[in-house]
Design a protein around this motif. Structure first.
Motif, PDB file in Angstrom:
ATOM      1  N   GLU A 262       0.845  -1.200   0.000  1.00  0.00           N
ATOM      2  CA  GLU A 262       0.000   0.000   0.000  1.00  0.00           C
ATOM      3  C   GLU A 262       0.877   1.246   0.000  1.00  0.00           C
ATOM      4  O   GLU A 262       0.613   2.212  -0.708  1.00  0.00           O
ATOM      5  CB  GLU A 262      -0.886  -0.052   1.244  1.00  0.00           C
ATOM      6  N   ARG A 401      -7.498   4.844  -3.908  1.00  0.00           N
ATOM      7  CA  ARG A 401      -7.310   3.430  -3.602  1.00  0.00           C
ATOM      8  C   ARG A 401      -8.474   2.990  -2.732  1.00  0.00           C
ATOM      9  O   ARG A 401      -8.921   3.733  -1.880  1.00  0.00           O
ATOM     10  CB  ARG A 401      -6.004   3.224  -2.823  1.00  0.00           C
ATOM     11  N   THR A 426      -8.514   0.325  -7.503  1.00  0.00           N
ATOM     12  CA  THR A 426      -8.017   1.678  -7.697  1.00  0.00           C
ATOM     13  C   THR A 426      -8.730   2.368  -8.842  1.00  0.00           C
ATOM     14  O   THR A 426      -8.966   1.754  -9.884  1.00  0.00           O
ATOM     15  CB  THR A 426      -6.512   1.614  -8.039  1.00  0.00           C
TER      16      THR A 426
END
Ligand code: ASP
Ligand code: MG
Length: 434
Positions: A262, A401, A426
């Motif tokens: 991430e 995201r 996303t």
């Protein structure tokens, strides 16, 4: 004894009060060996870039003015920290300021000595970290904290790609290990703080190199990876990694934890908290990255680590400004083929234009790129030689995201979306800037 790697960015050392605060953070860890990576003070790197601009233009008057500004700023901080009797460590900063001026003057008069922009950039702009590290080091010493100052140009070895140097990991690891193993060996009974410059390295010819703007985080990762430490802490002026920039998202929240993956995605799409190159070396060695506030060091911050089965609790919004959306089509209305793509990419790559998003149709190829390097490199003109080009300059790229329909609606409300791209996790939206 484990080594703690701490990185302090420019904002944390932008004044005498900032340097004192950094020292107070070091004092919170009285028993730990610390490798301290420091950036240039405040906006010094920007000022050095300005200095370089006038130097390249041989504008002696403007150059002298900017040089004086940089010098006065550092002298003022040293005066405030030490008064009239400067400790010996400060001489490294004073001497460095003088050397910078000598370098500029010598090359200003003799333009034969001057080399290309990227080379001069690294020789000149690398000085910000030399000044800041010497000042911080002297200050720690003045408090009685046992400290050492290292020179990243001799230890962090890179190739000669000035402004974006590639690290020679093997050699760098060997160099750093040798220094640190000696300094942190059991011969010394007290803990030691080792200060090293972020952002800079050195090539085989002994020239300074730089690792890319905001590269000090990356330096911290290089040190941690080489020393196989358990963790790295990046001290910032924000409480941790947020799910959006609080400047334009008043309800932005701090994320307690984040996976490496991430964090890489965030950094890559411009969530500007961490330099994109930082995460990979840490992930490879399973080193935990903490992002904490230097203003509120007691708070927990964000922890970035290996989290396989972990779900982000909220959508994360990343805004990239200064984008250009370019549509490229062959002039003869033929299809876009692989050869075209490879030619287009080679022009962009050669000119270091960063591509953030792309989309193709049968007859055109659209890319969203950073505006940096685009004008200065003449890339558009090169593309125009073979293609017909349309472009939209005033755009921004928003990435969400873990998006939800509500999150997209909130962002796009009343705005013109020029391009949209979605995957399961996303969404990327290219929009006219507000
Ligand atoms: N001083 C450099 C810059 O401002 C590196 C850094 O701050 O990380 O880009
Ligand atoms: Mg900086």
């Amino acid at each position: 004894m484990d080594i703690k790697v701490f990185k302090f960015g420019g904002a944390s050392v932008n004044s005498a009060a900032g340097v004192r605060n950094v020292a107070s953070i070091i004092r919170r860890f009285p028993d730990d060996n610390i490798a301290m990576v420091v950036s240039a003070m405040g906006k010094t790197t920007n000022a050095l870039e300005e200095l370089l601009k006038f130097f390249m233009a041989s504008d002696a008057v403007a150059m002298a003015r900017v040089y004086k500004k940089i010098r006065d700023y550092h002298m003022m901080i040293m005066d405030e920290l030490f008064g009239p009797n400067k400790p010996i460590g400060c001489m490294i900063a004073v001497d460095g300021l003088q050397k910078l001026n000598d370098y500029l003057q010598a090359r200003l008069l003799n333009t034969n000595l001057r080399k290309e922009y990227d080379f001069e950039y690294d020789q000149i702009v690398s000085n910000g970290e030399i000044f800041s590290s010497a000042i911080v080091y002297s200050y720690l010493l003045s408090l009685g904290i046992m400290s050492e100052l290292l020179d990243a140009r001799e230890l962090i070895k890179t190739d000669s790609t000035y402004r974006d140097a590639a690290v020679d990991w093997e050699l760098t690891e060997r160099n750093l290990r040798k220094e640190f193993d000696f300094l942190f060996s059991s011969t010394f009974t007290r803990r030691i703080v080792v200060v090293i410059q972020g952002f800079i390295g050195g090539d085989a010819d002994g020239n300074a190199t730089t690792l890319g703007r905001e590269g000090s985080d990356y330096t911290a990762a290089i040190v941690a990876h080489s020393m196989k430490t358990r963790e790295v802490t990046i001290w910032k002026d924000v409480p941790g990694v947020m799910n959006a920039d609080p400047k334009w998202f008043p309800d932005a929240r701090k994320l307690k934890r984040l996976s490496y993956l991430e964090a890489i995605e965030l950094a890559y799409y411009g969530g500007s908290v961490i330099h994109p190159k930082t995460i990979k070396p840490l992930e490879n060695a399973n080193i935990v990255l903490r992002v904490k506030s230097f203003l509120k060091p007691h708070l927990e911050g964000t922890t970035i680590e290996n989290l396989a089965e972990w779900k982000v609790p909220v959508p994360i919004y990343i805004l990239k400004r200064n984008q250009v959306l370019i549509s490229i089509s062959p002039r003869d209305f033929s299809f876009i083929l692989e050869e075209n793509l490879s030619q287009i990419f080679s022009i962009l790559a050669r000119n270091r234009v960063k591509v953030n998003l792309m989309q193709n149709s049968a007859v055109s190829f659209t890319v969203c790129v950073d505006s940096d390097h685009l004008d200065s490199s003449g890339s558009l003109a090169m593309l125009q030689e073979n293609y017909s080009i349309r472009y939209n300059e005033d755009v921004e790229l928003l990435t969400i995201r873990h998006y939800t329909p509500a999150a997209i609606k909130r962002i796009t409300k009343g705005r013109m979306v020029l391009m949209e791209q979605k995957t399961r996790n996303t969404v990327h939206l290219v929009m006219k800037a507000k």
